[in-house]
Write a protein that holds these residues in place. Structure first.
Motif, PDB file in Angstrom:
ATOM      1  N   ALA A 120      54.428   0.086  38.211  1.00  0.00           N
ATOM      2  CA  ALA A 120      55.070   1.077  37.323  1.00  0.00           C
ATOM      3  C   ALA A 120      56.091   0.394  36.408  1.00  0.00           C
ATOM      4  CB  ALA A 120      55.737   2.170  38.153  1.00  0.00           C
ATOM      5  N   HIS A 121      56.815  -0.601  36.931  1.00  0.00           N
ATOM      6  CA  HIS A 121      57.768  -1.337  36.075  1.00  0.00           C
ATOM      7  C   HIS A 121      57.007  -2.079  34.969  1.00  0.00           C
ATOM      8  CE1 HIS A 121      61.662  -1.527  38.644  1.00  0.00           C
ATOM      9  NE2 HIS A 121      60.918  -0.542  39.101  1.00  0.00           N
ATOM     10  N   ALA A 122      55.887  -2.708  35.352  1.00  0.00           N
ATOM     11  CA  ALA A 122      55.123  -3.475  34.352  1.00  0.00           C
ATOM     12  C   ALA A 122      54.673  -2.553  33.221  1.00  0.00           C
ATOM     13  CB  ALA A 122      53.916  -4.142  35.029  1.00  0.00           C
ATOM     14  N   ASP A 123      54.182  -1.389  33.605  1.00  0.00           N
ATOM     15  CA  ASP A 123      53.745  -0.407  32.608  1.00  0.00           C
ATOM     16  C   ASP A 123      54.950   0.037  31.757  1.00  0.00           C
ATOM     17  OD1 ASP A 123      51.662   1.317  31.624  1.00  0.00           O
ATOM     18  OD2 ASP A 123      52.813   2.957  32.499  1.00  0.00           O
ATOM     19  N   GLY A 124      56.085   0.223  32.407  1.00  0.00           N
ATOM     20  CA  GLY A 124      57.298   0.617  31.675  1.00  0.00           C
ATOM     21  C   GLY A 124      57.712  -0.439  30.659  1.00  0.00           C
ATOM     22  N   TYR A 125      57.721  -1.703  31.070  1.00  0.00           N
ATOM     23  CA  TYR A 125      58.094  -2.792  30.139  1.00  0.00           C
ATOM     24  C   TYR A 125      57.174  -2.781  28.916  1.00  0.00           C
ATOM     25  CZ  TYR A 125      61.196  -5.290  33.464  1.00  0.00           C
ATOM     26  OH  TYR A 125      62.217  -5.658  34.289  1.00  0.00           O
ATOM     27  N   ARG A 126      55.891  -2.473  29.149  1.00  0.00           N
ATOM     28  CA  ARG A 126      54.930  -2.507  28.036  1.00  0.00           C
ATOM     29  C   ARG A 126      55.185  -1.384  27.034  1.00  0.00           C
ATOM     30  NH1 ARG A 126      52.081  -6.536  28.060  1.00  0.00           N
ATOM     31  NH2 ARG A 126      51.020  -7.456  29.861  1.00  0.00           N
ATOM     32  N   HIS A 127      55.871  -0.345  27.451  1.00  0.00           N
ATOM     33  CA  HIS A 127      56.054   0.804  26.561  1.00  0.00           C
ATOM     34  C   HIS A 127      57.479   0.988  26.056  1.00  0.00           C
ATOM     35  CE1 HIS A 127      52.088   1.768  28.209  1.00  0.00           C
ATOM     36  NE2 HIS A 127      51.927   2.422  27.069  1.00  0.00           N
ATOM     37  N   VAL A 128      58.415   0.094  26.403  1.00  0.00           N
ATOM     38  CA  VAL A 128      59.778   0.272  25.865  1.00  0.00           C
ATOM     39  C   VAL A 128      59.720   0.157  24.340  1.00  0.00           C
ATOM     40  CG1 VAL A 128      60.990  -0.540  27.944  1.00  0.00           C
ATOM     41  CG2 VAL A 128      60.392  -2.178  26.150  1.00  0.00           C
ATOM     42  N   GLU A 129      60.568   0.945  23.696  1.00  0.00           N
ATOM     43  CA  GLU A 129      60.510   0.972  22.224  1.00  0.00           C
ATOM     44  C   GLU A 129      61.665   0.226  21.574  1.00  0.00           C
ATOM     45  OE1 GLU A 129      60.008   5.045  21.026  1.00  0.00           O
ATOM     46  OE2 GLU A 129      57.904   5.029  21.675  1.00  0.00           O
ATOM     47  N   ASN A 130      62.589  -0.288  22.394  1.00  0.00           N
ATOM     48  CA  ASN A 130      63.767  -0.921  21.799  1.00  0.00           C
ATOM     49  C   ASN A 130      63.773  -2.451  21.939  1.00  0.00           C
ATOM     50  OD1 ASN A 130      64.125  -0.815  24.550  1.00  0.00           O
ATOM     51  ND2 ASN A 130      66.281  -0.185  24.475  1.00  0.00           N
ATOM     52  N   ALA A 131      62.651  -3.030  22.374  1.00  0.00           N
ATOM     53  CA  ALA A 131      62.569  -4.501  22.491  1.00  0.00           C
ATOM     54  C   ALA A 131      61.115  -4.910  22.648  1.00  0.00           C
ATOM     55  CB  ALA A 131      63.369  -4.974  23.703  1.00  0.00           C
ATOM     56  N   GLU A 132      60.894  -6.207  22.445  1.00  0.00           N
ATOM     57  CA  GLU A 132      59.577  -6.764  22.773  1.00  0.00           C
ATOM     58  C   GLU A 132      59.705  -7.474  24.102  1.00  0.00           C
ATOM     59  OE1 GLU A 132      57.579  -9.366  19.960  1.00  0.00           O
ATOM     60  OE2 GLU A 132      58.399  -8.083  18.371  1.00  0.00           O
ATOM     61  N   VAL A 133      59.013  -7.006  25.093  1.00  0.00           N
ATOM     62  CA  VAL A 133      59.135  -7.613  26.418  1.00  0.00           C
ATOM     63  C   VAL A 133      57.837  -8.331  26.766  1.00  0.00           C
ATOM     64  CG1 VAL A 133      59.586  -7.224  28.863  1.00  0.00           C
ATOM     65  CG2 VAL A 133      60.744  -5.808  27.152  1.00  0.00           C
ATOM     66  N   GLU A 134      57.979  -9.615  27.081  1.00  0.00           N
ATOM     67  CA  GLU A 134      56.814 -10.388  27.509  1.00  0.00           C
ATOM     68  C   GLU A 134      56.840 -10.487  29.033  1.00  0.00           C
ATOM     69  OE1 GLU A 134      54.733 -14.725  26.664  1.00  0.00           O
ATOM     70  OE2 GLU A 134      56.748 -14.329  25.900  1.00  0.00           O
ATOM     71  N   LEU A 135      55.771 -10.074  29.677  1.00  0.00           N
ATOM     72  CA  LEU A 135      55.703 -10.178  31.139  1.00  0.00           C
ATOM     73  C   LEU A 135      55.263 -11.595  31.494  1.00  0.00           C
ATOM     74  CD1 LEU A 135      54.115  -6.726  32.059  1.00  0.00           C
ATOM     75  CD2 LEU A 135      56.510  -7.358  31.774  1.00  0.00           C
ATOM     76  N   ILE A 136      56.087 -12.282  32.263  1.00  0.00           N
ATOM     77  CA  ILE A 136      55.883 -13.717  32.486  1.00  0.00           C
ATOM     78  C   ILE A 136      55.347 -14.037  33.882  1.00  0.00           C
ATOM     79  CG2 ILE A 136      57.049 -15.976  32.570  1.00  0.00           C
ATOM     80  CD1 ILE A 136      57.108 -14.820  29.771  1.00  0.00           C
ATOM     81  N   ALA A 137      56.038 -13.536  34.913  1.00  0.00           N
ATOM     82  CA  ALA A 137      55.700 -13.989  36.265  1.00  0.00           C
ATOM     83  C   ALA A 137      56.160 -12.985  37.310  1.00  0.00           C
ATOM     84  CB  ALA A 137      56.375 -15.345  36.538  1.00  0.00           C
ATOM     85  N   GLY A 138      55.596 -13.138  38.506  1.00  0.00           N
ATOM     86  CA  GLY A 138      56.023 -12.331  39.642  1.00  0.00           C
ATOM     87  C   GLY A 138      56.059 -13.200  40.880  1.00  0.00           C
ATOM     88  N   SER A 139      56.783 -12.736  41.893  1.00  0.00           N
ATOM     89  CA  SER A 139      56.773 -13.468  43.161  1.00  0.00           C
ATOM     90  C   SER A 139      56.610 -12.453  44.283  1.00  0.00           C
ATOM     91  CB  SER A 139      58.065 -14.264  43.346  1.00  0.00           C
ATOM     92  OG  SER A 139      59.159 -13.388  43.395  1.00  0.00           O
ATOM     93  N   ASP A 140      55.935 -12.911  45.333  1.00  0.00           N
ATOM     94  CA  ASP A 140      55.671 -11.998  46.451  1.00  0.00           C
ATOM     95  C   ASP A 140      55.483 -12.824  47.710  1.00  0.00           C
ATOM     96  OD1 ASP A 140      54.521  -8.798  46.461  1.00  0.00           O
ATOM     97  OD2 ASP A 140      54.153 -10.029  48.243  1.00  0.00           O
ATOM     98  N   ILE A 141      56.001 -12.296  48.826  1.00  0.00           N
ATOM     99  CA  ILE A 141      55.799 -13.021  50.088  1.00  0.00           C
ATOM    100  C   ILE A 141      54.311 -13.054  50.465  1.00  0.00           C
ATOM    101  CG2 ILE A 141      58.091 -12.829  51.168  1.00  0.00           C
ATOM    102  CD1 ILE A 141      57.078 -10.239  52.497  1.00  0.00           C
TER     103      ILE A 141
END
Ligand SMILES: NC(=O)c1ccc[n+]([C@@H]2O[C@H](COP(=O)([O-])OP(=O)(O)OC[C@H]3O[C@@H](n4cnc5c(N)ncnc54)[C@H](O)[C@@H]3O)[C@@H](O)[C@H]2O)c1
Length: 341
Positions: free
Chosen positions: A17-38
């Protein structure tokens, strides 16, 4: 428009849901770079990587060191929130959206706030309902005096305090203009002795909880949670001249009865939003850029956590707890350890 590099610690359901949110913000260009998980090879992490083309690390410290992230979403199970938030702040992140519950103890919450203040990092907590159109409109109507002097706010949900209970308490606080709580009393029971549930597999949960909260402005909050709660996530605000209902399961998301209006129950107009998570992230970016205060900044979430700990401690001691609630540990865990619940 500014550009930001974003990443995730914990790559499960809410990270999507956060990834989808970052893709739709209208006040910046957000590039999704990386994630970490156990569990970097787990189905959820692989799906997030596949859908968004991001690199996945097993160790978030390595990710933070290599990827120079501006924005970090902390989406682990609750026990991971504190360490991940502090690591992200120390790595130089400008903004962090850490999921609820903020932490499992006030000691952890204070360390998170301190680390972010020291690093100059904006820390917001994922109490996303502050961004729901019905909650925003309800708060506006209350502040405009449409239901007169508020006396009581009821909140219900069928999950436990540390899961959606934190949303319930936080939304009561939001509807009440974030007036500081003065006292709390509560009771919990744990007949099923559940150790971990759903996305909180790493902690005990109670099966039922009730709490009564007295606020500085004279309003009383009442929460009813767990398996015998009468309703799922819903709220009723009772004022001297009317009533507001938010998320009533049998009606529209927002209803109001006001003696200042003649039409009986009234359904106020609501704004449309893409998603509450997108709203949280847009406001995180605005706050990083110094344009706004985040309505779910860490200090507001600390109040919800303090109230939860107050309810557990009230249940353990069988008394009213006055704020500040002076307990530093995860009270429910102590109660389980000592055989109280
Ligand atoms: N704001 C909301 O409405 C909302 C909704 C759902 C979940 N949440 C919260 O988000 C958090 C995660 O929930 P979820 O539904 O995504 O759970 P999930 O089980 O789907 O995903 C969590 C992921 O984090 C990983 N993880 C756990 N601990 C970790 C650690 N210490 N370091 C790195 N990775 C770790 C797990 O392997 C898993 O892939 C919980 O705190 C939950 O309460 C909030």
């Amino acid at each position: 428009m500014k550009k930001y590099r974003a990443g995730f610690i914990g790559c499960g359901g809410i990270a999507t849901a956060h990834a989808d949110g970052y893709r739709h913000v209208e006040n910046a260009e957000v590039e999704l770079i990386a994630g970490s998980d156990i569990h970097p090879e787990g189905e959820k992490a692989r799906r997030l990587a596949g859908e968004h083309g991001i690199r996945i690390y097993e160790d978030h410290r390595e990710m933070l060191e290599r990827e120079d992230l501006d924005l970090v979403s902390v989406c682990t199970w609750p026990r991971g929130h504190c360490e991940a938030t502090i690591a992200a702040a120390e790595s130089g992140a400008k903004g962090i959206l850490c999921e609820k519950p903020m932490a499992v103890s006030l000691d952890e919450a204070d360390r998170m706030i301190e680390a972010c203040e020291k690093a100059g990092t904006v820390l917001a907590i994922g109490h996303a309902h502050r961004f729901s159109p019905q909650a925003v409109r309800a708060r506006e109507l209350i502040q405009a005096g449409e239901i007169g002097q508020v006396a009581m706010i009821w909140g219900h949900c069928t999950l436990d305090l540390m899961n959606n209970g934190t949303h319930v308490i936080d939304l009561i606080n939001y509807l009440n203009g974030d007036s500081p709580p003065r006292w709390v009393m509560g009771q919990i029971d744990r007949p099923h002795k559940i150790e971990g549930r759903r996305n909180h597999p790493d902690m005990p949960v109670e099966d039922m909880a009730i709490g009564r909260i007295g606020y500085g402005n004279g309003v009383v909050g009442f929460i009813e949670l767990g398996e015998r709660a009468s309703q799922s996530f819903s709220f009723r605000v009772i004022g001297s001249d009317g009533v507001i209902e938010v998320n009533n399961p049998d009606g529209p998301p927002l209803k109001m009865l006001s003696s200042y209006r003649t039409e009986g129950w009234h359904t106020p107009r609501l704004d449309e939003v893409y998603s509450t998570v997108c709203g949280e992230l847009e406001e995180l970016i605005s706050t990083v850029e110094g344009q706004a205060a985040h309505r779910s900044e860490a200090k507001t979430a600390r109040v919800a956590l303090e109230t939860i700990m107050g309810i557990f401690e009230s249940s353990a001691r069988r008394c009213v707890m006055e704020f500040p609630i002076d307990v530093r540990d995860f009270v429910l865990e102590r109660m389980v350890r000592e055989g109280m619940v």
